[in-house]
Design a protein around this motif. Structure first.
Motif, PDB file in Angstrom:
ATOM      1  N   HIS A  73       7.530   3.672   2.384  1.00  0.00           N
ATOM      2  CA  HIS A  73       8.548   2.740   2.884  1.00  0.00           C
ATOM      3  C   HIS A  73       9.328   2.128   1.720  1.00  0.00           C
ATOM      4  CE1 HIS A  73      10.372  -0.755   4.823  1.00  0.00           C
ATOM      5  NE2 HIS A  73      10.308  -0.031   5.919  1.00  0.00           N
ATOM      6  N   TYR A  74       8.643   1.739   0.663  1.00  0.00           N
ATOM      7  CA  TYR A  74       9.330   1.156  -0.483  1.00  0.00           C
ATOM      8  C   TYR A  74      10.236   2.193  -1.151  1.00  0.00           C
ATOM      9  CZ  TYR A  74      10.288  -1.571  -4.615  1.00  0.00           C
ATOM     10  OH  TYR A  74      10.937  -2.258  -5.602  1.00  0.00           O
ATOM     11  N   TYR A  75       9.759   3.416  -1.273  1.00  0.00           N
ATOM     12  CA  TYR A  75      10.561   4.480  -1.873  1.00  0.00           C
ATOM     13  C   TYR A  75      11.783   4.787  -1.011  1.00  0.00           C
ATOM     14  CZ  TYR A  75      11.824   9.046  -3.730  1.00  0.00           C
ATOM     15  OH  TYR A  75      12.512  10.099  -4.265  1.00  0.00           O
ATOM     16  N   THR A  76      11.619   4.808   0.300  1.00  0.00           N
ATOM     17  CA  THR A  76      12.703   5.184   1.204  1.00  0.00           C
ATOM     18  C   THR A  76      13.720   4.064   1.385  1.00  0.00           C
ATOM     19  OG1 THR A  76      11.179   6.624   2.389  1.00  0.00           O
ATOM     20  CG2 THR A  76      13.228   6.077   3.497  1.00  0.00           C
ATOM     21  N   TYR A  77      13.238   2.843   1.643  1.00  0.00           N
ATOM     22  CA  TYR A  77      14.126   1.737   2.007  1.00  0.00           C
ATOM     23  C   TYR A  77      14.308   0.698   0.916  1.00  0.00           C
ATOM     24  CZ  TYR A  77      13.256   3.777   6.559  1.00  0.00           C
ATOM     25  OH  TYR A  77      13.142   4.651   7.596  1.00  0.00           O
ATOM     26  N   GLY A  78      13.455   0.709  -0.107  1.00  0.00           N
ATOM     27  CA  GLY A  78      13.584  -0.248  -1.193  1.00  0.00           C
ATOM     28  C   GLY A  78      13.061  -1.636  -0.859  1.00  0.00           C
ATOM     29  N   ASN A 130       1.662   4.660   3.168  1.00  0.00           N
ATOM     30  CA  ASN A 130       2.777   4.224   4.000  1.00  0.00           C
ATOM     31  C   ASN A 130       3.609   3.155   3.290  1.00  0.00           C
ATOM     32  OD1 ASN A 130       4.229   4.339   6.511  1.00  0.00           O
ATOM     33  ND2 ASN A 130       3.414   2.295   6.909  1.00  0.00           N
ATOM     34  N   ARG A 131       2.942   2.232   2.596  1.00  0.00           N
ATOM     35  CA  ARG A 131       3.671   1.195   1.853  1.00  0.00           C
ATOM     36  C   ARG A 131       4.521   1.824   0.749  1.00  0.00           C
ATOM     37  NH1 ARG A 131       2.771  -4.031   2.187  1.00  0.00           N
ATOM     38  NH2 ARG A 131       1.315  -4.757   3.738  1.00  0.00           N
ATOM     39  N   LEU A 147       7.054  -3.478   3.396  1.00  0.00           N
ATOM     40  CA  LEU A 147       6.885  -3.380   4.835  1.00  0.00           C
ATOM     41  C   LEU A 147       6.157  -4.601   5.376  1.00  0.00           C
ATOM     42  CD1 LEU A 147       7.410  -1.324   7.091  1.00  0.00           C
ATOM     43  CD2 LEU A 147       5.236  -0.293   6.552  1.00  0.00           C
ATOM     44  N   ALA A 148       6.623  -5.146   6.499  1.00  0.00           N
ATOM     45  CA  ALA A 148       5.950  -6.266   7.155  1.00  0.00           C
ATOM     46  C   ALA A 148       5.063  -5.718   8.266  1.00  0.00           C
ATOM     47  CB  ALA A 148       6.985  -7.225   7.725  1.00  0.00           C
TER      48      ALA A 148
END
Length: 101
Positions: A26-31, A22-23, A34-35
């Motif tokens: 999220h990093y790939y999608t939104y740059g 998931n991390r 994640l908090a």
């Protein structure tokens, strides 16, 4: 009055949030990273609400749920919903003609 969700739901969301997959997603999608801390706090507040009937935990949990719902409502729908069907909805489909691609 019970919590808005089962306490295990908050723990599951926290575990999912902390997962490597998931991390990465999220990093790939939104740059951004994640908090996940809010899910953990919500879990502890939920447990405190259930076990000790803690009113501060109850208010914090309800506030968090309200903020989460408000965040979801920020985004408009992707498609415009139509009010009426298309004028030619009753016509046969063009199955014999090639489609534009």
């Amino acid at each position: 009055m019970p919590p808005p969700r089962a306490c295990d739901d908050y723990l599951s969301e926290f575990k999912h949030c902390k997962s490597l997959w998931n991390r990465f997603h999220h990093y790939y999608t939104y740059g951004t990273s994640l908090a996940c801390q809010q899910w953990k706090e919500d879990y502890y507040n939920c447990r405190a609400w259930e076990k000790r009937r803690d009113t501060e935990a109850k208010e914090a949990l309800l506030r968090s749920e309200r903020n989460r719902l408000a965040e979801q409502r920020k985004f408009p729908p992707v498609w415009k919903l139509r009010q009426d069907p298309p004028r030619d909805w009753h016509m046969p489909l063009n199955q014999g003609k090639p489609q534009d691609s």
